[in-house]
Design an enzyme around this catalytic site. Structure first.
Site, PDB file in Angstrom:
ATOM      1  CG  ASP A 148       6.474   7.974  -4.634  1.00 41.16           C
ATOM      2  OD1 ASP A 148       6.243   8.633  -5.602  1.00 41.16           O
ATOM      3  OD2 ASP A 148       5.705   7.889  -3.655  1.00 41.16           O
ATOM      4  NE  ARG A 255       7.124  -3.681  -1.675  1.00 40.54           N
ATOM      5  CZ  ARG A 255       6.857  -2.573  -2.300  1.00 40.54           C
ATOM      6  NH1 ARG A 255       5.832  -2.577  -2.993  1.00 40.54           N
ATOM      7  NH2 ARG A 255       7.550  -1.336  -2.184  1.00 40.54           N
TER       8      ARG A 255
HETATM    9  N1  LIG Z   1      10.062  -6.783 -11.680  1.00 36.12           N
HETATM   10  C1  LIG Z   1      10.281  -6.451 -10.362  1.00 36.12           C
HETATM   11  N2  LIG Z   1       9.916  -7.412  -9.352  1.00 36.12           N
HETATM   12  C2  LIG Z   1       9.824  -6.928  -8.100  1.00 36.12           C
HETATM   13  N3  LIG Z   1      10.246  -5.724  -7.424  1.00 36.12           N
HETATM   14  C3  LIG Z   1      10.555  -4.856  -8.599  1.00 36.12           C
HETATM   15  C4  LIG Z   1      10.558  -5.141  -9.840  1.00 36.12           C
HETATM   16  N4  LIG Z   1      10.597  -4.076 -10.826  1.00 36.12           N
HETATM   17  C5  LIG Z   1      10.633  -3.123  -9.619  1.00 36.12           C
HETATM   18  N5  LIG Z   1      10.743  -3.409  -8.512  1.00 36.12           N
HETATM   19  C6  LIG Z   1      10.916  -2.899  -7.191  1.00 36.12           C
HETATM   20  O1  LIG Z   1       9.638  -2.478  -6.486  1.00 36.12           O
HETATM   21  C7  LIG Z   1       9.653  -1.480  -5.652  1.00 36.12           C
HETATM   22  C8  LIG Z   1       8.187  -0.793  -5.539  1.00 36.12           C
HETATM   23  O2  LIG Z   1       7.654  -0.232  -6.696  1.00 36.12           O
HETATM   24  P1  LIG Z   1       7.034   1.120  -6.975  1.00 36.12           P
HETATM   25  O3  LIG Z   1       7.616   2.191  -6.176  1.00 36.12           O
HETATM   26  O4  LIG Z   1       6.802   1.058  -8.609  1.00 36.12           O
HETATM   27  O5  LIG Z   1       5.469   0.799  -6.310  1.00 36.12           O
HETATM   28  P2  LIG Z   1       4.815   1.054  -4.911  1.00 36.12           P
HETATM   29  O6  LIG Z   1       5.894   0.637  -4.017  1.00 36.12           O
HETATM   30  O7  LIG Z   1       3.387   0.038  -4.855  1.00 36.12           O
HETATM   31  O8  LIG Z   1       4.375   2.468  -4.961  1.00 36.12           O
HETATM   32  P3  LIG Z   1       4.995   3.891  -4.254  1.00 36.12           P
HETATM   33  O9  LIG Z   1       6.264   3.705  -4.151  1.00 36.12           O
HETATM   34  O10 LIG Z   1       4.291   4.825  -4.987  1.00 36.12           O
HETATM   35  O11 LIG Z   1       4.422   3.439  -2.716  1.00 36.12           O
HETATM   36  C9  LIG Z   1      10.597  -0.471  -6.143  1.00 36.12           C
HETATM   37  O12 LIG Z   1      11.294  -0.075  -5.043  1.00 36.12           O
HETATM   38  C10 LIG Z   1      11.532  -1.434  -7.176  1.00 36.12           C
HETATM   39  O13 LIG Z   1      12.951  -1.525  -6.939  1.00 36.12           O
HETATM   40  C1  LIG Z   2      -6.461   9.712  10.589  1.00 30.43           C
HETATM   41  C2  LIG Z   2      -5.701  10.331   9.461  1.00 30.43           C
HETATM   42  C3  LIG Z   2      -4.272   9.862   9.036  1.00 30.43           C
HETATM   43  C4  LIG Z   2      -4.013  10.727   7.709  1.00 30.43           C
HETATM   44  C5  LIG Z   2      -2.623  10.208   7.438  1.00 30.43           C
HETATM   45  C6  LIG Z   2      -2.361  10.892   6.252  1.00 30.43           C
HETATM   46  C7  LIG Z   2      -1.163  10.082   5.221  1.00 30.43           C
HETATM   47  C8  LIG Z   2      -0.618  10.856   4.422  1.00 30.43           C
HETATM   48  C9  LIG Z   2       0.601  10.139   3.553  1.00 30.43           C
HETATM   49  C10 LIG Z   2       1.282  11.116   3.167  1.00 30.43           C
HETATM   50  C11 LIG Z   2       2.674  10.305   2.880  1.00 30.43           C
HETATM   51  C12 LIG Z   2       3.293  11.374   1.976  1.00 30.43           C
HETATM   52  C13 LIG Z   2       5.042  11.069   1.930  1.00 30.43           C
HETATM   53  C14 LIG Z   2       4.992  10.182   0.593  1.00 30.43           C
HETATM   54  C15 LIG Z   2       6.124   9.411   1.028  1.00 30.43           C
HETATM   55  C16 LIG Z   2       6.443   8.539  -0.216  1.00 30.43           C
HETATM   56  O1  LIG Z   2       8.051   8.458  -0.378  1.00 30.43           O
HETATM   57  C17 LIG Z   2       6.454   6.991   0.163  1.00 30.43           C
HETATM   58  C18 LIG Z   2       6.715   5.852  -0.774  1.00 30.43           C
HETATM   59  O2  LIG Z   2       5.776   6.045  -1.822  1.00 30.43           O
HETATM   60  N1  LIG Z   2       5.096   6.447   0.764  1.00 30.43           N
HETATM   61  C19 LIG Z   2       4.761   6.524   2.082  1.00 30.43           C
HETATM   62  C20 LIG Z   2       3.435   6.310   2.408  1.00 30.43           C
HETATM   63  O3  LIG Z   2       5.989   6.335   3.013  1.00 30.43           O
END
Ligand SMILES: Nc1ncnc2c1ncn2[C@@H]1O[C@H](COP(=O)(O)OP(=O)(O)OP(=O)(O)O)[C@@H](O)[C@H]1O
Ligand SMILES: CCCCCCCCCCCCC/C=C/[C@@H](O)[C@H](CO)NC(C)=O
Ligand SMILES: [Ca+2]
Length: 495
Positions: A148, A255
């Site tokens: 995301d 992370r």
């Molecule tokens: N080469 C890079 N090195 C470090 N950070 C990066 C790089 N490319 C992109 N990013 C940053 O990494 C952040 C997180 O990436 P990404 O959303 O792909 O994975 P995630 O956080 O694991 O997944 P989610 O957002 O679904 O929880 C992004 O906000 C992006 O700005």
């Molecule tokens: C004990 C039961 C706990 C249940 C918890 C359920 C958690 C559900 C998580 C839903 C998150 C959906 C919203 C998404 C948000 C994203 O934008 C963001 C970035 O990827 N993710 C988070 C986790 O903040």
């Protein structure tokens, strides 16, 4: 997929001998000619796969005619992309982005004759900054491989670039933003992949690649977030203060744990059970027909989203002739909240298959504002568990939900800081919890979680921009029990 719609990915002449099949006497009598059709086969749970069927004939001319006709049919599909700009975050999720793209997606793009320019990002904001520099207009779409956060970067780059090229000031919270017609494709390789899951129905790289290839188009609402006439960020999924903001803030330090960081920080945040005082003012979304308590969810071809699209087209036509609408009524709520969640879409994801607001719409120009008031730990747990099952998440006395077109939030702390001269004790030691003076727990602001990124300000002004961007997706399709068989029969009908 509609049986009238072609689900063909590519057509190739095939050397028959390579496909050793037992076709008995035909093989002995004459040289055989063949072609292979690669097509989308629908499997369970919204998963798409690439399948193929080889057709043969002794008549070379007939074979060529079929191949030619099918290739022409594919050429006529103007919504299909020919040239894509691809950004891969090698560090998102389980750090598999590059492998996923190279092994699962690139071969499909090449089969579908899509040419690509691929950028492997080297740092955060690489993709966003790059989108201000490249000639984006030569591409039919931009694809992000990641989660995301990566999607958010690409979206900020594209929306920002469109506004810059059109002379629109993003810092003006009332500006009418220019729609972005260059579609975005998401190849999920992140930790939550909520945007992909909520718009496709599954988080699966091959399925998403196939939606890109067939040229799907799903408009999406985007919220702009401002503080004091300064643009902060755009959001398409969750804007969360309190619980989801605190999870994110804690998880950013971890992370290295990968997707597990959200479980760890989620548990910690749940135990801390912090609540926050503040004021929310919102304008209800009167233009849309739905309600957050509806039983029906937003699905492919959604009527409510189509109606909002029509209204938007009318407004765009009338713009310039008509003055801005008069200020509509604002509703104000003050309180103590464990969580304030504003969602532009259901926010369904593998952890929460129905999402935080199961009836929210992808493209109706509204967001669902969910207020979870201070309650016991046990009640909050009951609420969280309902993120994961079929029970109504809003059927609690401490949860309210409103469908809104804009809202503002100010924390009690910032209200106090602005309006009062704080005493020296408060300045030096922070403000003490008024409910438990003896415990001396420090009241601090929470952080806003904006699609997985933190915001620097707690006081924000949010406005939903109806259908501001477009994705290579079609929304979640209605369940079809016999989807695999249906897809097979559609290709048979076509041939
Ligand atoms: N080469 C890079 N090195 C470090 N950070 C990066 C790089 N490319 C992109 N990013 C940053 O990494 C952040 C997180 O990436 P990404 O959303 O792909 O994975 P995630 O956080 O694991 O997944 P989610 O957002 O679904 O929880 C992004 O906000 C992006 O700005
Ligand atoms: C004990 C039961 C706990 C249940 C918890 C359920 C958690 C559900 C998580 C839903 C998150 C959906 C919203 C998404 C948000 C994203 O934008 C963001 C970035 O990827 N993710 C988070 C986790 O903040
Ligand atoms: Ca919406």
């Amino acid at each position: 997929m509609d049986s009238k719609e072609t689900s063909i990915i590519a057509v190739e002449e095939t050397e028959f001998n390579k496909k050793q099949r037992n076709i008995g006497r035909w093989q002995k009598m004459a040289k055989l000619h063949a072609f292979t059709v690669h097509y989308v086969k629908k499997a369970r749970n919204h998963r798409w796969r690439c399948s193929d069927a080889t057709f043969w004939s002794v008549d070379e001319h007939l074979c060529n005619q079929w191949t030619q006709a099918l290739k022409e049919l594919l050429e006529m599909q103007k919504s299909r992309p020919k040239q894509l700009l691809v950004y891969i975050n090698p560090y998102g999720g389980k750090r598999q982005g590059k492998r996923i793209y190279e092994q699962k997606v690139a071969p499909l793009f090449s089969l579908a004759s899509i040419s690509t320019d691929v950028v492997i990002t080297e740092h955060a904001n690489h993709a966003k900054d790059n989108l201000f520099e490249v000639n984006i207009y030569k591409y039919d779409g931009v694809v992000c491989v990641g989660g995301d956060g990566m999607f958010s970067e690409v979206m900020h780059g594209l929306i920002g670039r469109m506004q810059k090229d059109s002379g629109i000031d993003q810092n003006n919270p009332k500006a009418s933003l220019v729609q972005c017609n260059i579609r975005i494709g998401i190849i999920p390789a992140g930790s939550t992949d909520c945007i992909c899951y909520s718009t496709v129905g599954i988080s699966d790289p091959v399925t998403s690649a196939l939606h890109i290839i067939v040229g799907d188009c799903q408009p999406l609402d985007v919220s702009s977030v401002h503080h004091n006439n300064t643009f902060l960020k755009y959001s398409v999924s969750l804007l969360g203060y309190g619980f989801y903001g605190d999870i994110l803030k804690d998880s950013e330090k971890k992370r290295w744990m990968g997707p597990m960081r959200y479980d760890y920080s989620g548990f910690k945040t749940f135990l801390s059970h912090h609540y926050y005082e503040g004021t929310i003012a919102y304008q209800p979304a009167k233009h849309t027909h739905g309600s957050p308590r509806d039983q029906e969810s937003c699905r492919t071809g959604c009527y409510i989203c189509k109606q909002s699209g029509k209204q938007l087209a009318e407004q765009n036509k009338e713009r310039g002739l008509k003055h801005e609408e008069g200020e509509e009524e604002w509703k104000v709520i003050k309180g103590k909240f464990l969580a304030i969640n504003a969602v532009n879409m259901s926010c369904a994801c593998p952890r929460s298959p129905k999402g935080l607001s199961p009836a929210a719409h992808l493209a109706d120009g509204s967001a669902d504002l969910i207020l979870v008031r201070k309650c016991s730990r046990f009640d909050f747990l009951r609420y969280l568990v309902r993120h994961t099952n079929q029970d109504d998440q809003f059927d609690f006395p401490f949860v309210d939900v409103y469908r809104v077109k804009c809202f503002q939030f100010t924390s009690k702390l910032s209200e106090d800081n602005e309006s009062n001269v704080m005493d020296i004790g408060k300045k030096r030691f922070g403000q003490f919890c008024r409910d438990h003076p003896a415990c001396c727990c420090n009241i601090v602001n929470s952080t806003w979680n904006c699609d997985g990124e933190t915001l620097d300000s707690s006081a924000i002004e949010v406005r939903v921009h109806c259908q501001l961007i477009k994705l290579f997706a079609r929304g979640i399709e209605e369940d079809c029990k016999d989807e695999a068989a249906h897809s097979q029969s559609s290709i048979e009908q076509l041939l």
